[in-house]
Every structure is written in structure tokens, then in C-alpha cells.
Write an enzyme that holds these catalytic residues in place. Structure first.
Site, mmCIF file in Angstrom:
data_model
loop_
_atom_site.group_PDB
_atom_site.id
_atom_site.type_symbol
_atom_site.label_atom_id
_atom_site.label_comp_id
_atom_site.label_asym_id
_atom_site.label_seq_id
_atom_site.Cartn_x
_atom_site.Cartn_y
_atom_site.Cartn_z
ATOM 1 N N TYR A 110 -3.846 -1.070 8.853
ATOM 2 C CA TYR A 110 -3.696 -1.588 7.609
ATOM 3 C C TYR A 110 -1.921 -1.239 7.854
ATOM 4 C CZ TYR A 110 -4.446 -0.792 2.860
ATOM 5 O OH TYR A 110 -4.510 -1.585 1.296
ATOM 6 N N SER B 86 1.113 -0.725 0.130
ATOM 7 C CA SER B 86 0.549 -0.309 0.361
ATOM 8 C C SER B 86 0.635 1.264 -0.016
ATOM 9 C CB SER B 86 -1.048 -0.213 1.200
ATOM 10 O OG SER B 86 -1.382 1.297 1.632
#
Length: 256
Positions: A148, A135
Site C-alpha cells: 500500500y 496517503s
């Protein structure tokens, strides 16, 4: 010749979003894919459309990974690639995050990536490829997504270690690092059959117009094209690297 002619690739989280677009694009480029997900109805429908096998795969369960590998071998006789796409996102301030929520995200995003490489890498043909989905937040911080971000930092670390350990078999391991992408994970309206998904996409484009230099949210098919590049021979001398695809978001902020 298509870019992935004859290559066998397992794609996780392939029922929708980025994984679906990867499965579609890889198939169009000649790959024989294994569609895997926990969303069985959607996954089976996509697999039927593509003429591919479907396997139920909870990426946090080692036995599910073994079954997915067995399904690929049964269908095609070998495995050439893996795209670790499956992931989940939870929004919460760090100090308000329950341990149960933290561990749930870790199990899917981090443990799932680890188990995928652990299970599939020994079976990959020489010259195989692994693409892990990290990410934008693997390279920076972002408020309200601490869990996350932590898992995606870990995915990037695992990617680099695996690249070193598998290089002697000419297996390349890289990570894609998307910014905001218009998938059900970031656009829940895509899960509501009564919602106007295109309207919410326009709203998201407006939201990201000031945050992202290119002025819009990303599209899952754009991420799929990056995964294709890293799975094909076009990236034959690239391994152990993060590839940011974020419209320039990580580059900085515009103040004028």
C-alpha cells in the site's frame, strides 16, 4: 454561489467511504458528479439519491475509464474535475507478500490513478482539477502495509509530474494524504449489518488516542472537505502538492 457551481466531476470509489462523502459534499456545493465504483448496487443507490449518473468503473481497466469519460460527456457535455479516490489496502509483512497480492494493490491504487489521469486529463476544460488520493504512508513508512505504501508513494510522484505537465492548461493536480480514517477499509465492522459501527468507531478512537495528537481516528467527511478545497477556486494557486490530513500523526510521537 456554491463552491463548485456547474462543475462536472468524476469521483471514483464513490459508493461508500471517502468517495461517498465527496460525492455528497460536491453535489451539495453545486457540482454535477459522476458516481463510479465496482460496487454497483451501492453506487447506483447513491447516484439515484443524488440525481447523478452511475458508471461501473474498475479503475485498473482502460476501457472502463473510457466508458466513464463517455458517460460524463453524455450526461453533462464536458468534464471539469477528477477525484481519484478508489483504492484497496492489504496487510502483510513485506517478505510474506505474494506477488499476486502486490500486483493487485498496484493495479488498483497506482495503475488506476495513472489511467484516470491519462484518460481524463486530455478532456478536462482549461482550469480543471485533479485530486489524487495518496496517503499518510506516501510520506513515511508503516509496517505491514508495504505494498500500500509503495503505491501511495507512486501516486504522489505521479501527482507532481502531472502538475508540471498540465500547468500550461491551468489544470491543477494535488494529492490528499489521509491518515487513519473511519471507512470500511479501516473499519470492517461498517461492512457487517449486524455490527455496531458506532461502537467500533469509539474503539478506534481509543486505539488512536495515543498515536494521533488530536486523539481520534479521522472522519470521511473531513477528507471530503479537503478534496472540495482542492477542487474549488479556494486553492487556485496550489498545484503539485501533498496535503496531509491525519490529526497530527505525521508530526511525530508524544513521549510524555
Amino acid at each position: 454561489m456554491a463552491k463548485l457551481d456547474g462543475r462536472v466531476v468524476i469521483i471514483t470509489g464513490a459508493a461508500r467511504g471517502q468517495g461517498e462523502q465527496e460525492a455528497r459534499l460536491f453535489t451539495a456545493e453545486g457540482a454535477r458528479v459522476v458516481v463510479s465504483d465496482v460496487l454497483d448496487d451501492q453506487g447506483e443507490a447513491l447516484a439515484k439519491e443524488l440525481g447523478a449518473p452511475y458508471v461501473h468503473l474498475d479503475v485498473s481497466r482502460e476501457e472502463d475509464w473510457q466508458a466513464a469519460l463517455a458517460a460524463a460527456r453524455t450526461a453533462y457535455g464536458r468534464v471539469d474535475g477528477l477525484v481519484n479516490n478508489a483504492g484497496i489496502l492489504r496487510f502483510n509483512a513485506l517478505v510474506d507478500t505474494p506477488l499476486e497480492e502486490f500486483m493487485q494493490v498496484v493495479q488498483v491504487n497506482q495503475v488506476g490513478c495513472f489511467l484516470g489521469m491519462k484518460t481524463v486529463a486530455p478532456a478536462l476544460a482549461e482550469g480543471g482539477t485533479i485530486v489524487n488520493t495518496a496517503s499518510y504512508t506516501a510520506l513515511t513508512g508503516m509496517a505491514a502495509v508495504g505494498t500500500y505504501a509503495a503505491t501511495k508513494h507512486a501516486v504522489l510522484g505521479l501527482t507532481r509530474v502531472a502538475a508540471l505537465e498540465l500547468a500550461h492548461r491551468k489544470i491543477r493536480v494535488n494529492a490528499i494524504c489521509p491518515g487513519a480514517v473511519d471507512t470500511p477499509m479501516s473499519n470492517p465492522a461498517r461492512l457487517d449489518p449486524d455490527a455496531d459501527a458506532e461502537e467500533t468507531t469509539r474503539a478506534l478512537d481509543e486505539l488512536y488516542r495515543k498515536l494521533v495528537p488530536l486523539g481520534r481516528i479521522g472522519r470521511p467527511e473531513e477528507v471530503a472537505r479537503l478534496a472540495l478545497f482542492l477542487t474549488s477556486d479556494d486553492s487556485s494557486y496550489i498545484t503539485g502538492q501533498p496535503f496531509v490530513i491525519d490529526g497530527g500523526w505525521l508530526a511525530g510521537v508524544t513521549v510524555i
